[in-house]
Write a protein that holds these residues in place. Structure first.
Motif, mmCIF file in Angstrom:
data_model
loop_
_atom_site.group_PDB
_atom_site.id
_atom_site.type_symbol
_atom_site.label_atom_id
_atom_site.label_comp_id
_atom_site.label_asym_id
_atom_site.label_seq_id
_atom_site.Cartn_x
_atom_site.Cartn_y
_atom_site.Cartn_z
ATOM 1 N N LEU A 136 0.675 -17.628 26.734
ATOM 2 C CA LEU A 136 -0.018 -17.066 25.588
ATOM 3 C C LEU A 136 0.917 -16.597 24.476
ATOM 4 O O LEU A 136 0.557 -16.619 23.314
ATOM 5 C CB LEU A 136 -0.899 -15.898 26.057
ATOM 6 C CG LEU A 136 -1.995 -15.429 25.120
ATOM 7 C CD1 LEU A 136 -2.927 -16.569 24.737
ATOM 8 C CD2 LEU A 136 -2.804 -14.314 25.775
ATOM 9 N N LYS A 137 2.119 -16.170 24.809
ATOM 10 C CA LYS A 137 3.013 -15.621 23.790
ATOM 11 C C LYS A 137 4.450 -16.031 24.102
ATOM 12 O O LYS A 137 4.884 -15.925 25.252
ATOM 13 C CB LYS A 137 2.892 -14.099 23.743
ATOM 14 C CG LYS A 137 3.607 -13.454 22.560
ATOM 15 C CD LYS A 137 3.298 -11.964 22.503
ATOM 16 C CE LYS A 137 3.942 -11.320 21.285
ATOM 17 N NZ LYS A 137 3.674 -9.867 21.222
ATOM 18 N N TYR A 138 5.156 -16.514 23.084
ATOM 19 C CA TYR A 138 6.550 -16.939 23.239
ATOM 20 C C TYR A 138 6.715 -17.946 24.377
ATOM 21 O O TYR A 138 7.757 -17.996 25.023
ATOM 22 C CB TYR A 138 7.460 -15.729 23.469
ATOM 23 C CG TYR A 138 7.448 -14.723 22.348
ATOM 24 C CD1 TYR A 138 7.745 -15.106 21.041
ATOM 25 C CD2 TYR A 138 7.120 -13.398 22.583
ATOM 26 C CE1 TYR A 138 7.730 -14.190 20.009
ATOM 27 C CE2 TYR A 138 7.106 -12.470 21.551
ATOM 28 C CZ TYR A 138 7.412 -12.873 20.261
ATOM 29 O OH TYR A 138 7.394 -11.958 19.243
ATOM 30 N N LEU A 139 5.662 -18.716 24.637
ATOM 31 C CA LEU A 139 5.658 -19.735 25.688
ATOM 32 C C LEU A 139 5.928 -19.158 27.072
ATOM 33 O O LEU A 139 6.401 -19.847 27.974
ATOM 34 C CB LEU A 139 6.660 -20.851 25.376
ATOM 35 C CG LEU A 139 6.377 -21.663 24.108
ATOM 36 C CD1 LEU A 139 7.409 -22.758 23.943
ATOM 37 C CD2 LEU A 139 4.971 -22.270 24.154
ATOM 38 N N GLN B 218 -1.438 -31.396 23.865
ATOM 39 C CA GLN B 218 -0.707 -30.281 23.276
ATOM 40 C C GLN B 218 -0.935 -28.990 24.067
ATOM 41 O O GLN B 218 -1.806 -28.926 24.938
ATOM 42 C CB GLN B 218 -1.125 -30.099 21.817
ATOM 43 C CG GLN B 218 -0.907 -31.339 20.959
ATOM 44 C CD GLN B 218 0.534 -31.806 20.958
ATOM 45 O OE1 GLN B 218 1.429 -31.099 20.501
ATOM 46 N NE2 GLN B 218 0.776 -33.008 21.483
ATOM 47 N N LEU B 219 -0.149 -27.972 23.759
ATOM 48 C CA LEU B 219 -0.193 -26.699 24.459
ATOM 49 C C LEU B 219 -1.606 -26.125 24.468
ATOM 50 O O LEU B 219 -2.277 -26.080 23.427
ATOM 51 C CB LEU B 219 0.756 -25.705 23.786
ATOM 52 C CG LEU B 219 0.895 -24.338 24.454
ATOM 53 C CD1 LEU B 219 1.672 -24.451 25.759
ATOM 54 C CD2 LEU B 219 1.587 -23.348 23.506
ATOM 55 N N MET B 220 -2.046 -25.657 25.634
ATOM 56 C CA MET B 220 -3.352 -25.022 25.794
ATOM 57 C C MET B 220 -3.136 -23.565 26.211
ATOM 58 O O MET B 220 -2.354 -23.285 27.117
ATOM 59 C CB MET B 220 -4.176 -25.754 26.858
ATOM 60 C CG MET B 220 -4.338 -27.238 26.607
ATOM 61 S SD MET B 220 -5.417 -28.069 27.820
ATOM 62 C CE MET B 220 -4.506 -27.800 29.352
ATOM 63 N N VAL B 221 -3.862 -22.657 25.553
ATOM 64 C CA VAL B 221 -3.761 -21.236 25.886
ATOM 65 C C VAL B 221 -5.146 -20.604 25.808
ATOM 66 O O VAL B 221 -6.098 -21.208 25.324
ATOM 67 C CB VAL B 221 -2.804 -20.486 24.925
ATOM 68 C CG1 VAL B 221 -1.389 -21.042 24.999
ATOM 69 C CG2 VAL B 221 -3.320 -20.536 23.491
ATOM 70 N N GLN B 222 -5.241 -19.378 26.291
ATOM 71 C CA GLN B 222 -6.493 -18.638 26.194
ATOM 72 C C GLN B 222 -6.852 -18.384 24.732
ATOM 73 O O GLN B 222 -5.993 -18.035 23.926
ATOM 74 C CB GLN B 222 -6.367 -17.304 26.926
ATOM 75 C CG GLN B 222 -7.653 -16.488 26.973
ATOM 76 C CD GLN B 222 -7.418 -15.096 27.509
ATOM 77 O OE1 GLN B 222 -6.890 -14.222 26.811
ATOM 78 N NE2 GLN B 222 -7.792 -14.862 28.764
#
Length: 346
Positions: free
Chosen positions: A267-270, A305-309
Motif C-alpha cells: 500500500l505504501k512505498y511498495l 500493474q500494481l494492485m493495492v487496497q
C-alpha cells in the motif's frame, strides 16, 4: 470563573456527545458496492455476526460450503474450531477439536458422504466427518523420514485430487508441498524455500484446477512472491501467475474463475502494509477481472500493474468461499475477532 466553568461544562458535554456518536463507517460500508466490470458486490458487514460471549472467534481462517448449502467456517478459537451457518447467517452448529492454531479447511465429497481435511499450524493434518469425528490423520513428515529433524513443519492447507491423492502445503514451515495417495502413503514432495520458479516464499495454499475441461493441474500459492504457481499433478513446474502487490492466500476455484483473499498489499512505498487486504478474481485465462476492495486491474502491454487496497473495508483477507449464487464470503485474519463478511453479487 463563571466563563471557565461554562467552558469546562461545554467541553465535557462535547466529549460525552462524541462518545455517544454512532460509528457511521459501518453503515457506509454496509451499503458500499465493491468490485469491477461484471464482478461487483454489495457489502454485508453483519452477515455472520454472533454473540462473542457464546460463540467467540479469534481468526476466521477458512470457509467451505457443503452439498446442503451450509457454510462451514474454521476458526483458531479452541472453544469452537468449526462454526456452521445457513446462508442467511443463522448459526446452525459448532464443534471443536480443541485446536488453537486451526488454519486450513478443505471439503472433499467422496460420493457416499462429505469429509473435512483440517490443518493445524501445530503440525496436525486431520480428516473428520462434518460433525467433527476424526477419521484419519497424516503423521508428521519427520516421523516417516520425509523431513530430517532440522526441517520445520508448519502446514497450512490441503487439496484433494480427482483420484483421491492428498496434497499438503507446508506454508509456514519448509515451503514444500507433500503428495500422498488416498491411503495416506507418501508419494513425493516438491517446491522448497527460495526464489526459483519452482520454489516458494510462504507456500500458503493449493487447489486443483480443472477449468476449461483441461487436464487437472495444481495452483500453488507463493504469497511472498505475490503469485500463484502452476504445477502438474506430479509436481512439475509449469508457469507463474504474477499478481504484483497482492499477498494472496489460497486459490479457490468456482466455475471458470479463481478467487482469493489478499492478506496484505503493497500500500505504501511498495511495502507490505497492515490492514490493506482485498479480494481478487481471475478468469479462466488467469487474467484479473475484479478486485473487490482493491484498485481496478490494469494491463499494459500484457503485464498486470500494481494492485493495492482502494477501500478500507477489509483488514487481512485470509480466505473466500463462493456460494451457488456467486456471492462471496470473506474470512479474515487479525481483524479484531470479527466474523465473516458477505459480498452479495449485484
Amino acid at each position: 470563573m463563571n466563563s471557565r466553568r461554562r467552558f469546562i461544562q461545554n467541553s465535557s458535554l462535547i466529549t460525552l456527545a462524541m462518545s455517544l456518536k454512532p460509528d457511521f463507517s459501518l453503515f457506509a460500508a454496509q451499503d458500499q458496492i465493491l468490485g469491477h466490470g461484471n464482478f461487483t458486490y454489495k457489502v454485508d458487514m453483519k452477515w455472520g455476526n454472533l454473540d462473542p460471549t457464546k460463540v467467540p472467534v479469534v481468526n476466521c481462517h477458512e470457509m467451505v460450503m457443503d452439498r446442503k448449502g451450509r457454510m462451514i467456517l474454521l476458526t483458531d478459537e479452541p472453544k469452537n474450531n468449526v462454526i456452521i451457518y445457513d446462508q442467511t447467517g443463522k448459526l446452525l452448529d459448532t464443534w471443536t477439536l480443541g485446536l488453537n492454531a486451526a488454519h486450513g479447511l478443505t471439503l472433499v465429497d467422496e460420493g457416499d458422504t462429505e469429509y473435512l481435511w483440517i490443518v493445524d499450524n501445530g503440525g496436525r493434518v486431520v480428516k473428520t466427518t462434518l460433525s467433527g469425528v476424526v477419521v484419519s490423520e497424516i503423521p508428521m513428515p519427520a516421523k516417516e523420514g520425509i523431513y530430517d529433524e532440522k526441517m520445520r513443519w508448519t502446514p497450512t492447507e490441503t487439496a484433494v485430487a480427482p483420484n483421491g491423492d492428498l496434497y499438503i502445503a507446508d506454508g509456514y514451515g519448509s515451503q514444500y508441498f507433500l503428495q500422498y495417495d488416498k491411503a495416506g502413503n507418501f508419494i513425493r514432495k516438491f517446491g522448497g524455500d527460495g526464489h526459483g520458479d519452482a520454489q516458494f516464499k510462504t507456500a500458503h495454499g493449493i487447489a486443483v484446477d480443472q477449468r476449461g475441461g483441461k487436464e487437472p493441474s495444481l495452483i500453488c500459492t507463493s504469497r511472498g512472491h505475490n503469485s500463484f504457481k502452476k504445477f502438474t499433478m506430479d509436481g512439475e513446474y509449469l508457469e507463474t501467475i504474477f499478481l504484483p502487490g497482492a499477498y494472496v492466500c489460497r486459490p479457490v476455484i468456482h466455475g471458470e474463475n479463481l478467487y482469493a483473499g489478499v492478506c496484505w498489499s503493497r500500500l505504501k512505498y511498495l511495502e507490505q502494509m497492515d490492514n490493506s487486504g482485498f479480494v481478487t478474481i481471475l478468469d479462466k485465462e488467469n487474467q484479473v477481472v475484479s478486485n473487490p476492495g482493491g484498485t481496478a486491474p490494469e494491463y499494459r502491454d500484457g503485464k498486470l500493474q500494481l494492485m493495492v487496497q482502494s477501500d478500507p473495508v477489509f483488514k487481512h483477507c485470509h480466505d473466500v468461499c463462493i456460494d451457488q449464487d456467486e456471492n462471496i464470503y470473506v474470512c479474515q485474519w487479525n481483524a479484531g475477532k470479527t466474523y465473516p463478511i458477505k459480498l452479495t453479487r449485484v
